[in-house]
Design an enzyme around this catalytic site. Structure first.
Site, PDB file in Angstrom:
ATOM      1  N   TYR A   1      15.984  29.796  10.382  1.00 19.94           N
ATOM      2  CA  TYR A   1      14.629  30.459  10.887  1.00 19.94           C
ATOM      3  C   TYR A   1      14.817  30.297  12.428  1.00 19.94           C
ATOM      4  CZ  TYR A   1      13.158  30.678   6.313  1.00 19.94           C
ATOM      5  OH  TYR A   1      12.926  30.655   4.838  1.00 19.94           O
TER       6      TYR A   1
ATOM      7  N   LYS B   1       0.680  -1.196   0.058  1.00 21.55           N
ATOM      8  CA  LYS B   1      -0.092  -0.026   0.024  1.00 21.55           C
ATOM      9  C   LYS B   1       0.885   1.327  -0.007  1.00 21.55           C
ATOM     10  CE  LYS B   1      -0.291  -0.508   5.011  1.00 21.55           C
ATOM     11  NZ  LYS B   1      -1.213  -1.066   6.211  1.00 21.55           N
TER      12      LYS B   1
HETATM   13  C1  LIG Z   1      -0.575  -2.331   6.742  1.00 21.02           C
HETATM   14  C2  LIG Z   1      -0.827  -3.309   6.878  1.00 21.02           C
HETATM   15  C3  LIG Z   1      -0.354  -4.256   7.282  1.00 21.02           C
HETATM   16  C4  LIG Z   1       1.150  -4.278   7.293  1.00 21.02           C
HETATM   17  O1  LIG Z   1       1.902  -3.500   8.623  1.00 21.02           O
HETATM   18  P1  LIG Z   1       3.407  -3.424   8.908  1.00 21.02           P
HETATM   19  O2  LIG Z   1       3.337  -3.270  10.548  1.00 21.02           O
HETATM   20  O3  LIG Z   1       3.898  -2.428   8.163  1.00 21.02           O
HETATM   21  O4  LIG Z   1       4.019  -4.802   8.694  1.00 21.02           O
HETATM   22  C5  LIG Z   1      -0.785  -5.502   7.549  1.00 21.02           C
HETATM   23  N1  LIG Z   1      -2.123  -5.741   7.628  1.00 21.02           N
HETATM   24  C6  LIG Z   1      -2.768  -4.673   7.364  1.00 21.02           C
HETATM   25  C7  LIG Z   1      -4.310  -5.017   7.495  1.00 21.02           C
HETATM   26  C8  LIG Z   1      -2.452  -3.511   7.222  1.00 21.02           C
HETATM   27  O5  LIG Z   1      -3.108  -2.460   7.010  1.00 21.02           O
END
Ligand SMILES: *Cc1c(COP(=O)(O)O)cnc(C)c1O
Length: 356
Positions: A252, A35
């Site tokens: 800044y 994702k």
């Molecule tokens: C993002 C996600 C993962 C992966 O999680 P990590 O902590 O990055 O390993 C697994 N299952 C779901 C449902 C997620 O949304």
């Protein structure tokens, strides 16, 4: 001339980290989570690097389409399921597995934009209280889907609230196994922290994300100590040098003030590239191969580093903001965030480089 700011992604590091998942997860199959454009690493590149994964999981339907166009033939799991009836149709056309986490998604399926049977992952809320059914409605949704004729496979998943804490999955896993007891289907519960820390939770499929990219899911165990390799390097160059007198301020608000004469380097990378504006004083930075530290406030396009340890530093010298020398998790910790957020936040204007 393009700005010297770049992000380099190593395919071999991604592949190595997938192998590390295999070592840890034993016989479990692997949904490689891609994702958010593969956590900022680039979806198509990650697809190639994860060619040996059993499936890819994400939340974006345009991403799933890109994966099919790029030739991914194995399963794809949509982790938030369909957002509307159109998505269910798309899932049928592209052969995507859909999470079903709420009654609206069940109703959409029963209403039936998609005509053929879909592969479904029924999601149980084991305490995260984000997505998923509670125990009674989980069983009810299962029966509705089974009876509808719209479901091909129905598999089962949950997502943990506290997988990085010792014992943090025990009651959630127990509840998940209870609610799915006697049902015919595969089970998936593990994010990265549970892949590493909770062998009993591995079940049929694991769903690692962040560890594949070489960052840690824990706040107290480094990625290197877990046998992971950083896949992303954020790099740039020194584009300016300033000589300071004692008492001079930097950047800044003069957040940093020199207590003695010193040199500072100006680096072409700022918060509009994805470097965290809230990085604390002393956040590590590599300049010309030497570790030094951030001084002053991070600006939109630039940040400043102490050149005291690098006597011969000059304009044009290479800089690593994070990568194989400065762990992304170190920068994250110094910025009160996690590696996940930094890797996902690389801006569009940053040049992308592939390295083997
Ligand atoms: C993002 C996600 C993962 C992966 O999680 P990590 O902590 O990055 O390993 C697994 N299952 C779901 C449902 C997620 O949304």
């Amino acid at each position: 001339m393009p700005r010297p700011t770049f992000v380099a992604v190593s395919e071999s590091a991604l592949t190595h980290n997938l192998q590390r998942v295999r070592q840890l997860a034993g016989a479990a199959r692997v949904w490689a989570v891609v994702k958010a454009d593969a956590y900022g690493h680039g979806l198509e590149l990650a697809m190639r690097a994860f060619a040996a994964a059993d499936g890819l999981a994400l939340v974006e339907f345009d991403g799933a389409m890109r994966l099919r166009e790029a030739g991914w033939k194995k399963p794809i799991l949509m982790l938030e399921g369909a957002f509307d009836a159109q998505d269910q149709l798309l899932a049928q056309q592209l052969d995507l597995s859909l999470v079903v986490h709420c009654s609206l998604q069940v109703e959409l399926l029963l209403a039936g934009a998609a005509t053929g049977p879909l592969s479904l992952y029924l999601k149980y809320n084991s305490g995260l209280n984000r997505l998923g059914f509670d125990a009674p409605s989980f069983r009810q949704a299962y029966q509705q889907l089974r009876n509808s004729g719209r479901a091909g496979r129905i598999d089962f998943m949950t997502h943990y609230a506290n997988s990085e804490l010792p014992g943090g999955t025990v009651s959630a896993l127990k509840a998940f196994l209870q609610v799915t007891e006697g049902l015919n289907g595969e089970r998936s519960t593990c994010n990265s922290a549970a892949v590493i820390g909770v062998a009993a939770a591995h079940q049929d499929w694991v769903r690692p994300g962040v560890m594949l990219y070489g960052a840690t899911p824990y706040h107290d165990r480094s990625a290197a100590s877990l046998g992971l390799r950083p896949a992303m390097q954020l790099g740039s160059k020194l584009i300016g040098i300033q000589e300071l007198y004692a008492g001079d301020g930097v950047g800044y608000g003069w957040l940093f003030k020199a207590t003695a004469p010193m040199r500072i380097g100006v680096i072409a990378c700022g918060y509009a590239d994805g470097y965290p504006r809230h990085a604390a004083a002393n956040t590590p930075i590599l300049v010309a191969g030497q570790r030094t530290r951030l001084v002053g406030r991070v600006a939109m396009d630039m940040l400043m580093a102490d050149l005291t340890p690098i006597a011969d530093a000059k304009i044009g010298d290479e800089v690593e903001l994070w990568g194989s020398n400065i762990a992304i998790d170190e920068v994250a910790q110094a910025s009160a965030t996690i590696g996940y957020e930094l890797m996902c936040a690389i801006a569009l204007r940053v040049r992308r480089i592939r390295v083997p």
